[in-house]
Design a protein around this motif. Sequence first.
Motif, PDB file in Angstrom:
ATOM      1  N   VAL A 117     -17.138 -15.195  28.958  1.00  0.00           N
ATOM      2  CA  VAL A 117     -16.099 -16.184  29.262  1.00  0.00           C
ATOM      3  C   VAL A 117     -15.366 -16.582  27.972  1.00  0.00           C
ATOM      4  O   VAL A 117     -14.143 -16.771  27.980  1.00  0.00           O
ATOM      5  N   MET A 118     -16.102 -16.623  26.879  1.00  0.00           N
ATOM      6  CA  MET A 118     -15.491 -17.001  25.597  1.00  0.00           C
ATOM      7  C   MET A 118     -14.474 -15.955  25.111  1.00  0.00           C
ATOM      8  O   MET A 118     -13.680 -16.228  24.217  1.00  0.00           O
ATOM      9  N   MET A 119     -14.520 -14.761  25.714  1.00  0.00           N
ATOM     10  CA  MET A 119     -13.537 -13.733  25.322  1.00  0.00           C
ATOM     11  C   MET A 119     -12.169 -14.005  25.944  1.00  0.00           C
ATOM     12  O   MET A 119     -11.157 -13.470  25.503  1.00  0.00           O
ATOM     13  N   LEU A 120     -12.142 -14.826  27.004  1.00  0.00           N
ATOM     14  CA  LEU A 120     -10.874 -15.045  27.718  1.00  0.00           C
ATOM     15  C   LEU A 120      -9.779 -15.656  26.839  1.00  0.00           C
ATOM     16  O   LEU A 120      -8.635 -15.191  26.874  1.00  0.00           O
ATOM     17  N   PRO A 121     -10.073 -16.715  26.031  1.00  0.00           N
ATOM     18  CA  PRO A 121      -9.014 -17.232  25.162  1.00  0.00           C
ATOM     19  C   PRO A 121      -8.475 -16.166  24.206  1.00  0.00           C
ATOM     20  O   PRO A 121      -7.267 -16.101  23.944  1.00  0.00           O
ATOM     21  N   LYS A 122      -9.356 -15.278  23.729  1.00  0.00           N
ATOM     22  CA  LYS A 122      -8.906 -14.194  22.827  1.00  0.00           C
ATOM     23  C   LYS A 122      -7.944 -13.275  23.569  1.00  0.00           C
ATOM     24  O   LYS A 122      -6.936 -12.824  23.031  1.00  0.00           O
ATOM     25  N   PHE A 123      -8.292 -12.973  24.824  1.00  0.00           N
ATOM     26  CA  PHE A 123      -7.425 -12.131  25.664  1.00  0.00           C
ATOM     27  C   PHE A 123      -6.065 -12.806  25.827  1.00  0.00           C
ATOM     28  O   PHE A 123      -5.022 -12.159  25.693  1.00  0.00           O
ATOM     29  N   MET A 124      -6.072 -14.124  26.052  1.00  0.00           N
ATOM     30  CA  MET A 124      -4.808 -14.849  26.246  1.00  0.00           C
ATOM     31  C   MET A 124      -3.944 -14.798  24.989  1.00  0.00           C
ATOM     32  O   MET A 124      -2.731 -14.610  25.065  1.00  0.00           O
ATOM     33  N   VAL A 125      -4.589 -14.939  23.832  1.00  0.00           N
ATOM     34  CA  VAL A 125      -3.843 -14.882  22.574  1.00  0.00           C
ATOM     35  C   VAL A 125      -3.195 -13.497  22.425  1.00  0.00           C
ATOM     36  O   VAL A 125      -2.022 -13.376  22.065  1.00  0.00           O
ATOM     37  N   HIS A 126      -3.954 -12.442  22.752  1.00  0.00           N
ATOM     38  CA  HIS A 126      -3.407 -11.075  22.667  1.00  0.00           C
ATOM     39  C   HIS A 126      -2.187 -10.929  23.567  1.00  0.00           C
ATOM     40  O   HIS A 126      -1.172 -10.372  23.161  1.00  0.00           O
ATOM     41  N   VAL A 127      -2.314 -11.443  24.792  1.00  0.00           N
ATOM     42  CA  VAL A 127      -1.211 -11.320  25.764  1.00  0.00           C
ATOM     43  C   VAL A 127       0.016 -12.055  25.234  1.00  0.00           C
ATOM     44  O   VAL A 127       1.139 -11.545  25.292  1.00  0.00           O
ATOM     45  N   MET A 128      -0.194 -13.261  24.679  1.00  0.00           N
ATOM     46  CA  MET A 128       0.953 -14.056  24.197  1.00  0.00           C
ATOM     47  C   MET A 128       1.616 -13.367  23.010  1.00  0.00           C
ATOM     48  O   MET A 128       2.828 -13.358  22.896  1.00  0.00           O
TER      49      MET A 128
END
Length: 171
Positions: A156-167
Amino acid sequence: MVWALKRQGATTPRVSGVDLADGICSLAAKRGWSIYLLGAGPGVAEEAAQKLQETHDGLKIAGIRDGYFSEAEEIDVIEAVRDAEPDIVFVAMGIPRQEKLLSAHLGVMGAKVGVGLGGSLDVFSGRVKRAPVIIQKLRVEWLWRLILNPSKIAKVMMLPKFMVHVMREGR
Ligand code: UDP
């Protein structure tokens, strides 16, 4: 995923792994496509296969193998899938191992389609219950699964990292 796709201009409803797999099984039963089930603990995929065949009349299961094997055994597992000649492979071994395995070996496996399904075989087998519909509708099924299995916190902690990549990509 729904959020990330929307940023790219693609509006789509949320489709869980369980719903996706169920839809594919329905289509496969109608068209005569066979499916190989790879993943989950010993015995789980067999139970899942039985339940799926009860729900989807005529569904062909090309083969079954649990997801607990070493790197050294991986080649034998891949060859067993290839020898079973499935049209579709469901790999339910959790993120990211299932994606890595499919990305590296789907070609050798010979199936036309490979899908990573996380814990879906546990759900099909009946051993794990899905979140209540209200939780699914509120789009917090991930939180339900985290509460039931706190060791998922690293994923679950990987999700913010994924969001940063997408942005960053979207700029
Ligand atoms: N699993 C497996 N092999 C492993 C580790 C896990 O087959 O080496 C299975 C596990 O038994 C479970 C699924 O992979 O059925 C992972 O479920 P989880 O809900 O953790 O997946 P996620 O959707 O979070 O990736």
